[in-house]
Motif scaffolding. Structure first.
Motif, PDB file in Angstrom:
ATOM      1  N   LYS A  54      43.466  40.188  35.336  1.00  0.00           N
ATOM      2  CA  LYS A  54      42.976  41.205  36.287  1.00  0.00           C
ATOM      3  C   LYS A  54      41.895  42.084  35.636  1.00  0.00           C
ATOM      4  N   THR A  55      42.185  42.580  34.431  1.00  0.00           N
ATOM      5  CA  THR A  55      41.208  43.464  33.771  1.00  0.00           C
ATOM      6  C   THR A  55      39.939  42.678  33.423  1.00  0.00           C
ATOM      7  N   SER A  56      40.115  41.436  32.970  1.00  0.00           N
ATOM      8  CA  SER A  56      38.942  40.599  32.672  1.00  0.00           C
ATOM      9  C   SER A  56      38.088  40.449  33.926  1.00  0.00           C
ATOM     10  N   ILE A 177      39.614  50.734  39.823  1.00  0.00           N
ATOM     11  CA  ILE A 177      40.838  51.391  39.330  1.00  0.00           C
ATOM     12  C   ILE A 177      41.852  50.315  38.930  1.00  0.00           C
ATOM     13  N   ASP A 178      42.174  50.281  37.634  1.00  0.00           N
ATOM     14  CA  ASP A 178      43.072  49.250  37.095  1.00  0.00           C
ATOM     15  C   ASP A 178      44.485  49.820  36.936  1.00  0.00           C
ATOM     16  N   GLU A 179      45.463  48.925  36.820  1.00  0.00           N
ATOM     17  CA  GLU A 179      46.867  49.285  36.550  1.00  0.00           C
ATOM     18  C   GLU A 179      47.441  50.203  37.629  1.00  0.00           C
ATOM     19  N   VAL A 180      47.089  49.951  38.864  1.00  0.00           N
ATOM     20  CA  VAL A 180      47.514  50.839  39.954  1.00  0.00           C
ATOM     21  C   VAL A 180      49.039  50.843  40.109  1.00  0.00           C
TER      22      VAL A 180
HETATM   23 MG   LIG Z   1      45.019  44.458  32.534  1.00  0.00          MG
END
Ligand SMILES: [Mg+2]
Ligand SMILES: Nc1ncnc2c1ncn2[C@@H]1O[C@H](COP(=O)(O)OP(=O)(O)OP(=O)(O)O)[C@@H](O)[C@H]1O
Length: 414
Positions: A54-56, A177-180
């Motif tokens: 996801k972050t990538s 927005i990551d890690e929601v």
């Molecule tokens: Mg991640």
């Protein structure tokens, strides 16, 4: 002896230049950016298991959103949520990023100075904060102030979609927005984002796109916060990588090592097959098995450091090898919940004999000599723990991650 650097990095998101696969999702997100550029934003939510990429994916998207070749020129703001994140933190991050990017444009310095004045107001309110009142850091009024500030920035620096006036030539603001899934109840992120986007829409600011990423539980987090917030976002679930993507990833790794001057370096076809088998297409697992295999090859191969299938196997099974590292992170906690439950272990032992094969309740119940009711409730629990997955259409089960079977066999050799 000189040796090449390990081309795998299981603990960091992949640099955008080495990103593989996800073609369909990339097309969708480019379409979302193209819509925002023309004043019709589409907001999106990327969901996936831990380590799915996801972050990538967000990193890759950020690079595209600022790429001349892609004809995008967005102001991108990244924010990763944790349990303590507040609305004011998000506002500050937007302020910092926008100010940093726009600092070179002296005519709008004054505007930027005034635009974010509301942040100091809420910070000052925090000093005299009365704990019996709602926290000023998550105050509802922040939503309106943030939306109005974003509108001012967008209308000063972005191309005006109705008149074509270029201003400073930006396409819009992309908020990633990551890690929601980590957000706290206080942040109330579903309500926050829904109201923010509605306010932006009502004040005619239509060049702000919000992209979220998180575990599958992000859906529940949003729904719990505001039942219709989920509807604002198009969901893009990230599954496993396809075999050809993994082959592409290994080809990148091979090239990286060769570019270091080790021009006879390669992965044998059997080693590629073994990484595919162990990883089952999970992005993080590919890197972990690749990393450990490469270390083995460096310790035991000749001058060319060629990775063979035996390196993948020994790198996986050795103490503190890939299986143990993956198991600690992904399987251990679930396993501890069932380690004393004989009926579950008996089902798992059977299922792990052919981890890629789907099975029915009836078949596994007969093989494990358990009655149907006991089998059904064991399968439900194993599915909740994400050890098994169930195919909704056929009602058949299988082991979620193939390498769980290898990990379990290591723990229960008998
Ligand atoms: Mg991640
Ligand atoms: N598309 C891709 N191409 C190549 N490698 C990838 C890709 N996606 C992810 N990876 C690799 O997989 C691993 C996990 O990626 P990442 O950290 O992006 O996953 P994540 O879903 O954000 O994980 P978490 O749930 O822990 O936050 C990293 O080693 C990363 O380099």
């Amino acid at each position: 002896m000189d040796r090449p650097l390990n081309p795998f990095d299981p603990s960091h998101p992949i640099p955008p230049g080495q990103f593989v696969g996800r073609e369909q999702e990339i097309e969708e997100l480019k379409a979302a950016l193209a819509h925002a550029k023309r004043g019709r934003p589409r907001h999106f939510l990327i969901t996936g298991d831990r380590g799915a990429g996801k972050t990538s994916f967000l990193d890759y998207l950020r690079t595209n959103a600022t790429s001349r070749a892609q004809k995008f020129n967005f102001i991108v703001v990244d924010f990763a949520v944790d349990q303590n994140s507040t609305r004011l933190d998000l506002a500050r991050t937007i302020q910092d990023k926008v100010n940093e990017l726009l600092a070179i444009h002296s005519p709008i310095r004054d505007l930027l100075g005034k635009t974010w004045a509301f942040i100091q107001r809420f910070e000052a309110a925090g000093i005299s904060y009365n704990p019996s009142e709602p926290s000023p850091e998550n105050h509802r009024e922040i939503i309106r102030s943030l939306a109005d500030s974003l509108r001012k920035v967008v209308s000063a620096v972005c191309v005006d979609v109705s008149t074509g006036e270029p201003n400073l030539g930006y396409d819009g603001v992309l908020l990633l927005i990551d890690e929601v899934d980590q957000s706290s109840d206080d942040l109330d992120i579903g309500t926050f984002l829904k109201l923010l986007l509605e306010r932006l829409n009502s004040v005619g600011c239509k060049q702000v796109v919000v992209g979220l990423a998180g575990l599958h539980s992000t859906r529940q987090v949003l729904i719990k916060s505001h039942p219709s917030s989920l509807r604002v976002f198009d969901e893009l679930p990230l599954g496993d990588l396809k075999s050809e993507d993994i082959e592409g990833l290994l080809a990148h790794a091979e090239l990286q090592v060769r570019n270091e001057g080790y021009d006879r370096f390669s992965f044998s076809p059997e080693s590629i097959g073994q990484i595919l088998e162990f990883s089952g297409g999970h992005a993080h697992f590919v890197h972990q098995f690749g990393y450990c295999a490469f270390e083995k090859a460096c310790r035991s191969s000749g001058d060319d450091f060629r990775v063979e299938a035996t390196h993948v196997v020994s790198g996986a099974f050795e103490p503190r090898g890939a299986l143990e590292l993956i198991g600690d992170m992904y399987f251990q906690t679930s396993y501890e919940r069932i380690v004393d439950k004989n009926e579950m272990l008996s089902i798992l032992d059977r299922a792990c004999e052919s981890p890629s094969v789907h099975f029915s309740i009836e078949a596994i119940s007969a093989e494990s000599r358990l009655d149907i009711q006991t089998t059904r409730s064991a399968l439900n629990e194993l599915t909740e723990l994400s050890i098994l997955i169930v195919d909704k259409a056929s009602g058949l089960y299988r082991i979620r991650h193939r390498c769980f079977a290898y990990w379990l066999k290591q723990r229960r050799p008998s």
